[in-house]
Design an enzyme around this catalytic site. Structure first.
Site, short mmCIF file in Angstrom:
data_model
loop_
_atom_site.label_atom_id
_atom_site.label_comp_id
_atom_site.label_asym_id
_atom_site.label_seq_id
_atom_site.Cartn_x
_atom_site.Cartn_y
_atom_site.Cartn_z
N LYS A 89 0.83 -1.20 0.00
CA LYS A 89 0.00 0.00 0.00
C LYS A 89 0.87 1.25 0.00
O LYS A 89 0.63 2.19 -0.77
CB LYS A 89 -0.91 0.00 1.23
CG LYS A 89 -2.02 -1.03 1.21
CD LYS A 89 -2.75 -1.06 2.54
CE LYS A 89 -3.84 -2.13 2.55
NZ LYS A 89 -4.51 -2.25 3.85
N GLN A 110 -4.84 -1.86 10.16
CA GLN A 110 -4.63 -3.15 9.52
C GLN A 110 -5.08 -4.31 10.41
O GLN A 110 -4.70 -4.39 11.58
CB GLN A 110 -3.14 -3.31 9.17
CG GLN A 110 -2.81 -4.57 8.40
CD GLN A 110 -3.48 -4.61 7.03
OE1 GLN A 110 -3.50 -3.62 6.30
NE2 GLN A 110 -4.04 -5.75 6.68
N ASP A 157 -11.72 2.38 4.76
CA ASP A 157 -11.97 0.95 4.58
C ASP A 157 -13.46 0.65 4.47
O ASP A 157 -13.86 -0.43 4.04
CB ASP A 157 -11.37 0.14 5.75
CG ASP A 157 -10.05 -0.52 5.37
OD1 ASP A 157 -9.83 -0.75 4.16
OD2 ASP A 157 -9.26 -0.82 6.27
#
Length: 260
Positions: free
Chosen positions: A23, A67, A90
């Site tokens: 990412k 994460q 997200d």
């Protein structure tokens, strides 16, 4: 103004390390900003929540990503719900999940969003088709079932299967488009699909084969070859699109800030 993401990584899970690294590289390659907040495995839940609160208040950051998975002593749901919805790139916050469910999404979860882009790119028309999803997680299975059924996006008839589904093969063999998101290595073989089905394989599983570590999906690729009309590969299939859509969501958040 440059879109800026705050990525939070707790512990040193190898898969998470790779994912966050990829990412970060993509953000940097496209001239976007990302800061990585690396925390020890034994950090307390309250300390993590304090960091989230600080990032929520920091106007420099347009998106916040925590994460997963988190250590067992931390309540993942509590942490994700602490992210302000307008920075939840997200798309996991209940407010954003609710907006998606009524067809007015602010942020679409990155993996399902990437899957929809794949289908669009390869001209797989979902209108009137039967989509069968195996897996009901809030990260992939449930949101892709909503996206595929929304009139403006997919307009498909959707069946959502899971561990409690009786006669899974019966349902999966009805699918024009089959989404495998159950987290079981090479579970879906030719006996689960009808001829000509399009398959989206979301699984990322590490197995040992011939003395070597290998990444495989939830679909047995060799078995379905020649039966399925198309199949996303693992790796380098849905995964890169997940990262692309994280960039897109962060950019959307930045634009929304400018508009508002």
């Amino acid at each position: 103004i440059t879109p800026w993401l705050a990525a939070v990584l707790v512990g040193n899970n190898p898969a998470s390390e790779i994912y966050v690294k990829n990412k970060t590289k993509k953000f940097e390659a496209l001239g976007l900003k990302t800061d990585l907040f690396r925390l020890n495995e034994d950090i307390s839940e309250q300390e993590l929540l304090s960091l989230i609160d600080k990032l929520n208040s920091d106007a420099e950051f347009h998106g916040i990503l925590v994460q997963l998975p988190l250590p067992k002593h931390i309540d993942s749901e509590k942490v994700l719900n602490a992210i302000v919805p307008t920075k939840d790139v997200d798309g996991f916050h209940p407010e954003n999940a609710g907006l998606l469910s009524i067809g007015k999404p602010r942020f679409i979860p990155c993996t399902p969003k990437g899957m929809m882009f794949i289908l669009k790119h390869f001209n797989v028309d979902l209108n009137g088709k039967h989509v069968v999803v195996i897996g009901r997680s809030n990260i992939v299975g449930r949101p892709i079932s909503i996206l595929a059924s929304l009139k403006e996006l997919g307009n498909a008839t959707v069946t959502l299967c899971h561990s409690g589904t009786k006669d899974l093969k019966y349902h999966s063999k009805q699918a024009d488009v089959l989404v495998a998101a159950l987290g079981s290595p090479e579970f879906v073989d030719a006996s689960y699909i009808k001829e000509g089905a399009c398959i989206l394989d979301v699984g990322i599983n590490r197995i040992e084969r011939d003395g070597k570590s290998k990444i495989v999906g939830d679909v047995n690729q060799e078995s379905v070859m020649g039966v399925a009309s198309s199949l996303t590969p693992v790796p380098k299939g849905v995964g890169p699109m997940t990262i692309a859509c994280l960039l897109r969501n962060t950019t959307i958040s930045c634009k929304n800030r400018l508009i508002n």
